[in-house]
Design a protein around this motif. Sequence first.
Motif, PDB file in Angstrom:
ATOM      1  N   THR A 112       0.828  -1.199   0.000  1.00 16.52           N
ATOM      2  CA  THR A 112       0.000   0.000   0.000  1.00 16.52           C
ATOM      3  C   THR A 112       0.864   1.250   0.000  1.00 16.52           C
ATOM      4  O   THR A 112       1.776   1.371   0.818  1.00 16.52           O
ATOM      5  N   LEU A 113       0.555   2.171  -0.887  1.00 17.55           N
ATOM      6  CA  LEU A 113       1.172   3.494  -0.863  1.00 17.55           C
ATOM      7  C   LEU A 113       0.290   4.353   0.029  1.00 17.55           C
ATOM      8  O   LEU A 113      -0.889   4.557  -0.257  1.00 17.55           O
ATOM      9  N   TYR A 114       0.852   4.821   1.144  1.00 17.40           N
ATOM     10  CA  TYR A 114       0.073   5.450   2.212  1.00 17.40           C
ATOM     11  C   TYR A 114       0.496   6.900   2.407  1.00 17.40           C
ATOM     12  O   TYR A 114       1.689   7.200   2.479  1.00 17.40           O
ATOM     13  N   PHE A 115      -0.505   7.772   2.504  1.00 22.03           N
ATOM     14  CA  PHE A 115      -0.269   9.189   2.765  1.00 22.03           C
ATOM     15  C   PHE A 115      -0.898   9.518   4.112  1.00 22.03           C
ATOM     16  O   PHE A 115      -2.118   9.551   4.238  1.00 22.03           O
ATOM     17  N   SER A 116      -0.047   9.735   5.133  1.00 21.93           N
ATOM     18  CA  SER A 116      -0.548  10.033   6.476  1.00 21.93           C
ATOM     19  C   SER A 116      -1.085  11.450   6.525  1.00 21.93           C
ATOM     20  O   SER A 116      -0.955  12.216   5.575  1.00 21.93           O
ATOM     21  N   ASP A 117      -1.658  11.788   7.657  1.00 17.00           N
ATOM     22  CA  ASP A 117      -2.149  13.159   7.817  1.00 17.00           C
ATOM     23  C   ASP A 117      -1.079  14.051   8.443  1.00 17.00           C
ATOM     24  O   ASP A 117      -1.343  15.152   8.857  1.00 17.00           O
ATOM     25  N   GLY A 118       0.151  13.560   8.481  1.00 19.74           N
ATOM     26  CA  GLY A 118       1.267  14.318   9.037  1.00 19.74           C
ATOM     27  C   GLY A 118       2.375  14.515   8.021  1.00 19.74           C
ATOM     28  O   GLY A 118       2.124  14.756   6.843  1.00 19.74           O
ATOM     29  N   GLU A 119       3.613  14.337   8.480  1.00 20.98           N
ATOM     30  CA  GLU A 119       4.785  14.610   7.652  1.00 20.98           C
ATOM     31  C   GLU A 119       5.253  13.418   6.827  1.00 20.98           C
ATOM     32  O   GLU A 119       6.219  13.513   6.093  1.00 20.98           O
ATOM     33  N   LYS A 120       4.597  12.262   6.949  1.00 19.83           N
ATOM     34  CA  LYS A 120       5.125  11.037   6.359  1.00 19.83           C
ATOM     35  C   LYS A 120       4.236  10.498   5.245  1.00 19.83           C
ATOM     36  O   LYS A 120       3.021  10.623   5.292  1.00 19.83           O
ATOM     37  N   TYR A 121       4.887   9.843   4.292  1.00 19.84           N
ATOM     38  CA  TYR A 121       4.182   9.159   3.220  1.00 19.84           C
ATOM     39  C   TYR A 121       5.119   8.123   2.632  1.00 19.84           C
ATOM     40  O   TYR A 121       6.333   8.312   2.595  1.00 19.84           O
ATOM     41  N   GLY A 122       4.560   7.005   2.223  1.00 24.80           N
ATOM     42  CA  GLY A 122       5.390   5.956   1.650  1.00 24.80           C
ATOM     43  C   GLY A 122       4.671   4.628   1.603  1.00 24.80           C
ATOM     44  O   GLY A 122       3.447   4.560   1.689  1.00 24.80           O
ATOM     45  N   TRP A 123       5.450   3.580   1.511  1.00 26.59           N
ATOM     46  CA  TRP A 123       4.933   2.241   1.278  1.00 26.59           C
ATOM     47  C   TRP A 123       4.844   1.405   2.549  1.00 26.59           C
ATOM     48  O   TRP A 123       5.784   1.362   3.333  1.00 26.59           O
ATOM     49  N   VAL A 124       3.733   0.703   2.697  1.00 25.99           N
ATOM     50  CA  VAL A 124       3.593  -0.357   3.688  1.00 25.99           C
ATOM     51  C   VAL A 124       3.918  -1.649   2.946  1.00 25.99           C
ATOM     52  O   VAL A 124       3.379  -1.909   1.867  1.00 25.99           O
ATOM     53  N   CYS A 125       4.826  -2.434   3.512  1.00 23.79           N
ATOM     54  CA  CYS A 125       5.297  -3.648   2.848  1.00 23.79           C
ATOM     55  C   CYS A 125       5.170  -4.854   3.774  1.00 23.79           C
ATOM     56  O   CYS A 125       5.429  -4.747   4.971  1.00 23.79           O
ATOM     57  N   SER A 126       4.803  -5.977   3.209  1.00 23.87           N
ATOM     58  CA  SER A 126       4.908  -7.222   3.962  1.00 23.87           C
ATOM     59  C   SER A 126       6.324  -7.745   3.724  1.00 23.87           C
ATOM     60  O   SER A 126       6.957  -7.419   2.722  1.00 23.87           O
ATOM     61  N   CYS A 127       6.821  -8.522   4.661  1.00 21.08           N
ATOM     62  CA  CYS A 127       8.191  -8.987   4.540  1.00 21.08           C
ATOM     63  C   CYS A 127       8.284 -10.471   4.844  1.00 21.08           C
ATOM     64  O   CYS A 127       7.434 -11.040   5.515  1.00 21.08           O
ATOM     65  N   ALA A 128       9.328 -11.099   4.340  1.00 23.71           N
ATOM     66  CA  ALA A 128       9.490 -12.547   4.422  1.00 23.71           C
ATOM     67  C   ALA A 128       9.502 -13.050   5.859  1.00 23.71           C
ATOM     68  O   ALA A 128       9.075 -14.160   6.132  1.00 23.71           O
ATOM     69  N   TRP A 129       9.971 -12.238   6.770  1.00 24.52           N
ATOM     70  CA  TRP A 129      10.115 -12.696   8.150  1.00 24.52           C
ATOM     71  C   TRP A 129       8.884 -12.397   9.010  1.00 24.52           C
ATOM     72  O   TRP A 129       8.861 -12.704  10.181  1.00 24.52           O
ATOM     73  N   GLU A 130       7.826 -11.848   8.438  1.00 22.75           N
ATOM     74  CA  GLU A 130       6.732 -11.343   9.263  1.00 22.75           C
ATOM     75  C   GLU A 130       6.018 -12.409  10.081  1.00 22.75           C
ATOM     76  O   GLU A 130       5.517 -12.115  11.156  1.00 22.75           O
ATOM     77  N   ASP A 131       5.941 -13.642   9.620  1.00 18.18           N
ATOM     78  CA  ASP A 131       5.274 -14.676  10.411  1.00 18.18           C
ATOM     79  C   ASP A 131       6.129 -15.173  11.571  1.00 18.18           C
ATOM     80  O   ASP A 131       5.627 -15.823  12.473  1.00 18.18           O
ATOM     81  N   SER A 132       7.413 -14.865  11.562  1.00 17.77           N
ATOM     82  CA  SER A 132       8.332 -15.362  12.585  1.00 17.77           C
ATOM     83  C   SER A 132       8.565 -14.379  13.720  1.00 17.77           C
ATOM     84  O   SER A 132       9.085 -14.760  14.758  1.00 17.77           O
ATOM     85  N   LEU A 133       8.227 -13.122  13.517  1.00 17.97           N
ATOM     86  CA  LEU A 133       8.515 -12.098  14.508  1.00 17.97           C
ATOM     87  C   LEU A 133       7.246 -11.549  15.122  1.00 17.97           C
ATOM     88  O   LEU A 133       6.152 -11.735  14.605  1.00 17.97           O
ATOM     89  N   GLY A 134       7.386 -10.852  16.212  1.00 15.97           N
ATOM     90  CA  GLY A 134       6.246 -10.243  16.882  1.00 15.97           C
ATOM     91  C   GLY A 134       5.637  -9.115  16.074  1.00 15.97           C
ATOM     92  O   GLY A 134       6.128  -8.735  15.016  1.00 15.97           O
TER      93      GLY A 134
END
Length: 161
Positions: A112-134
């Motif tokens: 997802t390309l995300y535009f916050s209501d503040g100073e930040k904007y960019g990509w939300v990414c899933s990652c290979a390790w996501e099921d292994s970490l908290g």
Amino acid sequence: MLTEAKINDDVFGEMTWDQGWEKYFTTDINGYECEYLMCVDALDSEDEITPEQKEHYKKYFENEQKFKEEYPKALLKFYKDNYAIISENWDDAYDLDCIDEETVKELVDFDTLYFSDGEKYGWVCSCAWEDSLGDDYRSIAIYFDDRVEGICVGTVDDLYI
């Protein structure tokens, strides 16, 4: 039956309300042209897209090629900085001497390309390790922050806050 809230913004174009203003768009990342979700942060469907979000949209697409060229370096730094937690919990972690910018790109999927209501904007990414970490490391964000020069990489919470 409820009608779906929609807007036709002068910068973002037509968007639909679903926990924020959303639409799908197509772009090429890492040599693959795919359809991605674009989300603009808003509290409810009565909220308009802010001038800052419009400016961030313009900045992102004016600098999209630069982002695509520079994000692997920032992502590799994030991987190395968080290697202890990643390698401790993910059996398939690459050793530090075996990971490079090309390899680290294969460990994330842009969602997802995300535009916050503040100073930040960019990509939300899933990652290979996501099921292994908290939850703190489940998904990552590769983003711009108006207060920092260059590309940032962090947890999704870093982008949302």
